[in-house]
Scaffold this active site. Sequence first.
Site, PDB file in Angstrom:
ATOM      1  N   SER A 142       6.204   6.319   2.076  1.00 28.26           N
ATOM      2  CA  SER A 142       6.609   4.935   1.837  1.00 28.26           C
ATOM      3  C   SER A 142       6.275   4.067   3.055  1.00 28.26           C
ATOM      4  O   SER A 142       5.801   2.937   2.926  1.00 28.26           O
ATOM      5  CB  SER A 142       8.111   4.893   1.544  1.00 28.26           C
ATOM      6  N   TRP A 162       2.642   3.524   3.039  1.00 29.30           N
ATOM      7  CA  TRP A 162       2.291   2.604   1.948  1.00 29.30           C
ATOM      8  C   TRP A 162       2.364   1.160   2.445  1.00 29.30           C
ATOM      9  O   TRP A 162       1.551   0.322   2.082  1.00 29.30           O
ATOM     10  CB  TRP A 162       3.251   2.809   0.774  1.00 29.30           C
ATOM     11  N   HIS A 163       3.364   0.888   3.292  1.00 29.01           N
ATOM     12  CA  HIS A 163       3.547  -0.476   3.748  1.00 29.01           C
ATOM     13  C   HIS A 163       2.443  -0.925   4.687  1.00 29.01           C
ATOM     14  O   HIS A 163       2.064  -2.094   4.696  1.00 29.01           O
ATOM     15  CB  HIS A 163       4.920  -0.639   4.428  1.00 29.01           C
ATOM     16  N   GLY A 164       1.935  -0.054   5.494  1.00 25.88           N
ATOM     17  CA  GLY A 164       0.877  -0.509   6.392  1.00 25.88           C
ATOM     18  C   GLY A 164       0.296   0.610   7.212  1.00 25.88           C
ATOM     19  O   GLY A 164       0.929   1.647   7.434  1.00 25.88           O
ATOM     20  N   PHE A 178       0.489  -5.867   2.167  1.00 25.44           N
ATOM     21  CA  PHE A 178       0.555  -4.458   1.790  1.00 25.44           C
ATOM     22  C   PHE A 178      -0.238  -4.217   0.524  1.00 25.44           C
ATOM     23  O   PHE A 178      -0.247  -3.195  -0.037  1.00 25.44           O
ATOM     24  CB  PHE A 178       2.017  -4.019   1.612  1.00 25.44           C
TER      25      PHE A 178
END
Lengths: 313, 459
Positions: free
Chosen positions: B310, B313-315, B459
């Site tokens: 996770s 996933w954001h960056g 994102f």
Amino acid sequence: MSKKVKTLLVKLLVLAFALIVADLAGGQVLKYLFNKQRSGKYFTTSHAIKDGKEQVLIFGNSHAAQHFDAPLMAKTLSKSVFNFGNQGQSLLYTYPLVKTILSRYQPELIILNLDYNELRYDPTDYERLAILLPYYHANSVIDSTISLIPDRAALKAKSHLYRFNSTLGYIFLNTYGHSYGKSMKSLGYDPVEGDMCTGTANHEEADRGKIAFDKNKIDYLIKLISYIQSKQVKLLITTTPLIEAHENEKNDYKEKLTQLLTKMNVNYLDYGSSAAFKGKCKLFHDTSHLNATGAALWTKTLLNDLSKYFDQF
Amino acid sequence: MLFNSVQFIFFFITVTTLFYVLPHKFRWMLLLLSSCYFYMAFVPIYILILGFTIVIDYFAGIYIENSSGHKRKVFLIVSLIANISVLCVFKYYNFINDNIGSVFPYLAILLPIGLSFHTFQAMSYTIEVYRGNQKAERNFGIYALFVMFYPQLVAGPIERPQNLLHQFHEKHEFSLERVSSGLKQMLIGFLKKLVIADRIGIYVDTIYNNSATQSGQSLACATVFFAFQIYCDFSAYSDIAIGAARVMGFDLMKNFNRPYLATSVSQFWRRWHISLSTWFKDYVYIPLGGSKVKSKVLVYRNLLIVFLISGLWHGANWTYVVWGALNGVLLIIESMIPKSSKRDNLIKTGLKTIFTFSLICITWVFFRASNISDAISILGKIIRFEGPFYPGNPKDHFYYACVAIMALMFFEFITEYKPHLYKLLPNNLVTRYCYYTLIAMIIMLFGVFSEGQFIYFQF
């Protein structure tokens, strides 16, 4: 058209009407409150646009507002003086103000303080023109300056409420709170305290980035000087002292500014590198802003030099 | 195209009007074309990336459905590899390359807007077809619309095919109630974005962009402000997306549920970015075994894996990885603490809420800081809590932000704990019109109209 769609359209129309009425009424209330301010940046701007009638006028950014001791000047010259300098503002802001004033009356002297990098392109200078939004429709020069604000601010200014966006706090503080800096009593002068010797004062960051001239600012400066000259008002352009030698990058801007002023035959008093101020931490709040002591010294220096340029001063 | 731009207002009115004017069989075409236009308003060329994954996943879905046995898995893997590869190239290439000593040349590419959102939505489609929960979509245009539906294209909610796909086939009659309720939700979204998030953002940026020279008190305040900025920014996008879709008769899933009133970190994650949390639960956590594994250690491992992914996933930055890991660790610690069966009183609930919020704020430091060393330095200063406090210059942004946060939390508190109070207000046309007019006036007076981008677009 179905009945449901008709109902929705009627509801939307009623809502639109309610919004327009609220916008108009809210705008009028805010305009009333706005005009009651007794100090601050909007008070100074309103004074320039509406009722200022002083003999000596000072324009520029924070270096003008904080360095030119207007009460001292008024006392020494025995003339009415007002400091219209406003923090963070550029020529883009000064031009419509001067035009508005000169269309109303003829002052004796205008002092325009310019930084060496005054002609640099800086997008924030355009954002800061939002200070003029409450004066939308005051005159055509102000409206054309408002059209320079990014993000279609001129379109948004059709809303009476939007013109007073983010001003409510200022309005209350400068109407009902204690006086914030620039006021009628201080003649627009907004001194800062503290010196660089104590080690707690701010250090301004040096300019970085590539050299980029702003065509609008060059255009505004030429038009501003020509207009003042055409109205036969005396004009003195100044650059106030700095604590240390300016960065090399500023040389390009300085050269262009000096060339332009020479070409337009304007009196230019450049104290940017004055030995009387250089390295004197007691006189500075930060690297480019004089404190009240420094401002008093600078004002006296300026007053002494004024007679060199103008007979009656 | 940004939701908070003047163009969007004209775009939305035009598309919605045409949607109801056109016969049902042409509506999906209108929505697809307008979604393409919406996406191409950012960087036009990147629509080709979307097109690539759409084509792969469309055929993958059909082949998965038409095949049996081992082949089904092969087509699913092909689809997943294609989607993950796009993510790796456009989002993680430079990050991976930097961390292996720049073996490969640096790629000067811009991250396509909302890449992680539509890639995850596309993956959920092939996975659900593989699982037999969703029939493969035969109409290419409608499948493309499922991935590209403009309200949720660039920042979610990340929809499941079972919830959204069938809605493109259904005829949506004009409903006054739905249109009104959709517009109302959009208005709330604009209020959150323009008046709260962007206003708070001015102070947060001032402090965080100069974190080295700022005091612990200022940084602590900026961190709390950032918590509200990111919440209002992201939930505003979801509100506008859900509202815009509802106006046209589409139901998108709820993405936020008053997360800062959560009394535990696990509850926070059930209330924050719900569409992503449930995505990870359905497609990563449960396939790993979830909580139904042999040992507690394996449950903790699963939690940590989910939150590390996770974070990524954001960056493509270690700060996001640490942010994810911290959340995972907090959840693990929380799951070790035995739960009381007694119902908490108001004081205990309040204390738990504040404690949870404080923990979440600590994790946000890593989310907002530029790099790990900055984040550690900021946290150190916050813990020492040294002054002086800097309210910004001009100070009014700070004061506006404080009032906005207090107002937001007041309404969230009422909605959560005292919803019956709303019933005390008269529910007639005049009250509703006054309410809408007041919100519009607040937006015009206190909104920040610099058309700032939504944080989650990156994102």
